[in-house]
Design an enzyme around this catalytic site. Sequence first.
Site, PDB file in Angstrom:
ATOM      1  N   ASP A 124     -10.625  -8.412   8.159  1.00  0.00           N
ATOM      2  CA  ASP A 124     -12.032  -8.331   7.747  1.00  0.00           C
ATOM      3  C   ASP A 124     -12.666  -9.721   7.767  1.00  0.00           C
ATOM      4  OD1 ASP A 124     -12.110  -5.640   7.421  1.00  0.00           O
ATOM      5  OD2 ASP A 124     -12.755  -5.668   5.334  1.00  0.00           O
ATOM      6  N   TYR A 166       0.820  -1.211   0.000  1.00  0.00           N
ATOM      7  CA  TYR A 166       0.000   0.000   0.000  1.00  0.00           C
ATOM      8  C   TYR A 166       0.858   1.266   0.000  1.00  0.00           C
ATOM      9  CZ  TYR A 166      -3.989  -3.013   1.205  1.00  0.00           C
ATOM     10  OH  TYR A 166      -4.957  -3.980   1.207  1.00  0.00           O
ATOM     11  N   LYS A 184       3.889 -15.040   2.733  1.00  0.00           N
ATOM     12  CA  LYS A 184       3.788 -15.836   1.502  1.00  0.00           C
ATOM     13  C   LYS A 184       5.236 -16.141   1.089  1.00  0.00           C
ATOM     14  CE  LYS A 184       1.373 -17.652  -1.875  1.00  0.00           C
ATOM     15  NZ  LYS A 184       0.615 -18.908  -1.656  1.00  0.00           N
TER      16      LYS A 184
END
Length: 361
Positions: free
Chosen positions: A250, A141, A190
């Site tokens: 979320d 981001y 990851k």
Amino acid sequence: MQIILTTLPGDGIGPEVTAQAVRVLEACAEIFGHELKITEKNMGGAALIASNDPFPKDTEEACLSSGAVLLGAVGGPAFDTYPGHLRPEAGLLRLRKALGVFANLRPAVCLPGMEAMSPLRPEVVAGTDVMIVRELLGGVYFGARSTEGQPGSRRATDSMTYTEPEIERIAHVGFRLAQGRRKQLFSVDKANVLDSSRLWRDVVTRMAASYPDVKLSHGYVDSTAMALVSKPASFDVIVTENMFGDILSDQAGAVVGSLGLLPSASVGGKVGLYEPIHGSAPDIAGQGIANPLGTILSAAMLLRHSFQLEEEAVSIENAVKQVLAAGHRTRDLAEKGAASVSTERMGGLVVEYLRSIAARA
Ligand code: NAD
């Protein structure tokens, strides 16, 4: 102790839910003998209307000179036509940056009696109590990004970058939180594909030596997403980078059910920021039916993380649990056709239970 706060009620249901959290904080301060000083400031759309800036200077100054900030919610359809830099959400990003908060804490707890709120089977979600620690100021981001070329052959790039100090500071938050809980830290990456994840795993593994009482495990983000829905109660603290944390927090929220019940904290900078995870809910604003419990539980996190007032925080959390266990529900939590209480009544019930817990202690 002196507790100096800035509250930013914001827009929509923000002022309604913040008012109830303030009531609970006032009662808590009185019970435990603390001096509470609250300055209320404009933020988001309310600030845009008042001063044409979603995060005015006097709001910033008040936040930076207080011990913690409690935010309701910002935004709403009335502000959707404003240019990007004047949108309430842009003000929120500036607030987070000004406070320097780099760790976002998102607990997802299935409170006893609330199992039916989950889309999962009650026996799967029962006992879920996971704390997701999301890195907030790095990763994809915030990495370099670009779009090149002409329509039809454009190429867009986003880059995910992490430095060792950035990983260390967020991992410390995860290890310390695990020490105060069930002592299990699950680091998500990851690392089978990404270099930034291999560095993440390397640094977190090295740091585990400084926290011998914490059991560290690692998982890939894809398999963790599956485990969060198949065995959510198996997690204690999850620490992860910005985008993975955005998605998993979320998901964890959805696993335990109601949006109106979930709190959050953003810490690690000069001043901590506490807010419910929901937005300004313009569809129900002004009706007195919003659920204030997410904001009230955010106030409990504020006492714990910015003032180290653990007993006070636990008292508020227990009061909320008891109110729910006694069957009181705002409309969002009530079964179809069942009676529900107003926002104000729910705040009043938490205060009553808080006082009765204190009287028994
Ligand atoms: P939302 O969270 O405001 O509402 C989604 C749904 O959940 C609505 O039906 C709403 O009524 C319900 N809901 C939310 N909180 C509730 C509560 N406490 N009690 C009962 N019901 C509740 O999300 P949205 O509708 O996508 O966004 C509305 C506005 O809020 C937008 O302008 C958005 O940008 C903004 N927003 C702000 C924040 C923030 O301030 N941090 C976060 C998310 C969205």
